[in-house]
Write an enzyme that holds these catalytic residues in place. Structure first.
Site, PDB file in Angstrom:
ATOM      1  N   HIS A  29      35.337  49.770  35.559  1.00  4.85           N
ATOM      2  CA  HIS A  29      36.180  48.593  35.799  1.00  4.85           C
ATOM      3  C   HIS A  29      36.665  48.567  37.251  1.00  4.85           C
ATOM      4  O   HIS A  29      37.439  49.438  37.651  1.00  4.85           O
ATOM      5  CB  HIS A  29      37.374  48.663  34.841  1.00  4.85           C
ATOM      6  N   GLU A  56      31.262  47.309  37.665  1.00  2.58           N
ATOM      7  CA  GLU A  56      31.744  45.926  37.683  1.00  2.58           C
ATOM      8  C   GLU A  56      32.038  45.440  39.106  1.00  2.58           C
ATOM      9  O   GLU A  56      32.556  46.192  39.935  1.00  2.58           O
ATOM     10  CB  GLU A  56      33.038  45.800  36.863  1.00  2.58           C
ATOM     11  N   ASP A  58      34.131  42.053  40.542  1.00  2.00           N
ATOM     12  CA  ASP A  58      34.788  40.752  40.450  1.00  2.00           C
ATOM     13  C   ASP A  58      34.430  40.004  41.726  1.00  2.00           C
ATOM     14  O   ASP A  58      34.492  40.571  42.828  1.00  2.00           O
ATOM     15  CB  ASP A  58      36.313  40.920  40.367  1.00  2.00           C
ATOM     16  N   HIS A  71      39.133  41.512  43.177  1.00  4.34           N
ATOM     17  CA  HIS A  71      39.614  40.985  41.892  1.00  4.34           C
ATOM     18  C   HIS A  71      40.380  39.681  42.046  1.00  4.34           C
ATOM     19  O   HIS A  71      40.190  38.737  41.273  1.00  4.34           O
ATOM     20  CB  HIS A  71      40.499  42.024  41.200  1.00  4.34           C
ATOM     21  N   GLU A 157      31.594  39.549  37.639  1.00  6.82           N
ATOM     22  CA  GLU A 157      32.457  38.539  36.993  1.00  6.82           C
ATOM     23  C   GLU A 157      32.720  37.389  37.953  1.00  6.82           C
ATOM     24  O   GLU A 157      33.178  37.602  39.082  1.00  6.82           O
ATOM     25  CB  GLU A 157      33.802  39.142  36.574  1.00  6.82           C
TER      26      GLU A 157
HETATM   27  O1  G3P Z   1      36.274  41.710  33.283  1.00 10.49           O
HETATM   28  C1  G3P Z   1      36.835  42.458  32.243  1.00 10.49           C
HETATM   29  C2  G3P Z   1      38.182  42.735  32.668  1.00 10.49           C
HETATM   30  O2  G3P Z   1      38.007  43.292  33.918  1.00 10.49           O
HETATM   31  C3  G3P Z   1      38.995  41.471  32.767  1.00 10.49           C
HETATM   32  O3  G3P Z   1      40.136  41.759  33.412  1.00 10.49           O
HETATM   33  O4  G3P Z   1      41.559  41.018  35.194  1.00 10.49           O
HETATM   34  O5  G3P Z   1      40.473  43.230  35.343  1.00 10.49           O
HETATM   35  O6  G3P Z   1      39.139  41.160  35.659  1.00 10.49           O
HETATM   36  P1  G3P Z   1      40.311  41.796  34.978  1.00 10.49           P
HETATM   37 CA    CA Z   2      36.904  41.809  35.771  1.00 13.25          CA
END
Ligand code: G3P
Ligand code: CA
Length: 308
Positions: A29, A56, A58, A71, A157
């Site tokens: 994450h 991941e 963002d 993010h 994402e």
């Molecule tokens: O993308 C899954 C999770 O990461 C969603 O929360 O706010 O950390 O992007 P966030």
């Molecule tokens: Ca995310």
């Protein structure tokens, strides 16, 4: 009729890419963000070293149209933008749905989309986490691809696509272009899964890039979007998986069975040693993976993933 045929083809292609019941998977994450500043090369490198199945990213978009890994829609939480560009803030953030609070009103925000990549590359994205990471920069998506490709999967994402659409920017198109350019559409060396809270962006991608699995994010406040098998049946027309906040899974564990019956994967978020209410974050992930039956988890601690 034609639309039904297209959607059936999408479902079949997606199912081929994201089989339910295959090996449980870990997603780092924001990288291994318990150990290095989120969305930096250091965090992505640690994630790979710790054996994460996916890393991941963002995604946000710079003023000159480059996808970068961060993010927030804004720069102030994770960089020193206030020091470097003290006067370049805005108080007009209409349409932004995911902003962190930056102080007393009128809130000042330094939007990623108001800065060029060259300007963003001047920022320190590591010191806020620990002085040891001073000098880390905001990576471009291309830099993330160059690092991760062939070593782990990627899990980009699309952050707040509606905010960018209002500015005339299609983040789904930018991402699809980047994946094609890098040969990352159905590349077995680098599994790719796209995620978003925005169903419109995922529906576009279901048509434009049906070979790439798409996971719809659902937060704790929106758990009702998954509260019946019928709702999941609709989602299965354009998504290959759902990713509910872990509180949603805990409140409605039947979601997992409904989703799997439709060929949808279930991925829960977010698991962190710093916030877990279980004895260890490993115990918490094991509960969701092996008792509740989810397929994958987002975790800040990929080294604690309970592989069985
Ligand atoms: O993308 C899954 C999770 O990461 C969603 O929360 O706010 O950390 O992007 P966030
Ligand atoms: Ca995310």
């Amino acid at each position: 009729m034609l639309e039904s045929v297209v959607l059936l083809a999408i479902v079949l292609l997606s199912a081929a890419q994201a089989p339910v019941g295959s090996r449980k998977q870990s997603i780092a994450h924001r990288g291994a963000s318990a150990y290095a500043p989120e969305h930096t090369i250091a965090a992505y490198t640690r994630a790979i070293e710790q054996g994460a199945d996916f890393v991941e990213q963002d995604l946000a978009v710079t003023k000159d149209g480059i996808l970068v890994c961060i993010h927030d829609l804004t720069l102030e939480r994770t960089t020193n933008v206030r020091d470097v560009f003290p006067h370049r803030y805005t108080t007009d953030v209409a349409g932004a749905s995911q902003l962190t609070d930056s102080g007393a009103p009128p809130a000042r925000h330094w939007l990623v989309n108001d800065f060029t990549l060259a300007e963003i590359k001047r920022l320190d994205a590591g010191s806020w986490f620990d002085p040891r990471f001073s000098g880390a920069t905001v990576p471009t998506f291309q830099e993330a691809v160059d690092l991760v490709h062939g070593k782990a999967g990627m899990y980009p994402e699309l952050k707040d696509p509606e905010f960018y659409r209002r500015r005339g920017i299609r983040t789904d198109v930018l991402l699809a272009t980047a994946l094609r350019k890098n040969g990352l559409v159905a590349n077995p060396k680098t599994p790719m899964i796209i995620q978003s809270f925005d169903d419109e962006a995922l529906k576009h991608l279901a048509r434009d890039l049906p070979q790439v699995p798409r996971v719809w994010l659902v937060d704790a406040a929106s758990g009702a979007r998954l509260d019946s098998a019928d709702k999941l049946r609709d989602i299965a027309r354009w998504a290959s998986g759902v990713a509910p906040n872990k509180a949603v899974v805990q409140a409605h564990p039947e979601i997992v069975e409904w989703a799997h019956a439709l060929g949808l994967t279930v991925t829960a978020w977010t698991f962190a040693a710093s916030t877990t209410t279980f004895p260890t974050v490993r115990d918490e992930m094991a509960k969701f993976l092996y008792d509740l039956g989810v397929d994958a988890v987002f975790t800040n601690n990929p080294d604690q993933f309970p592989r069985r």
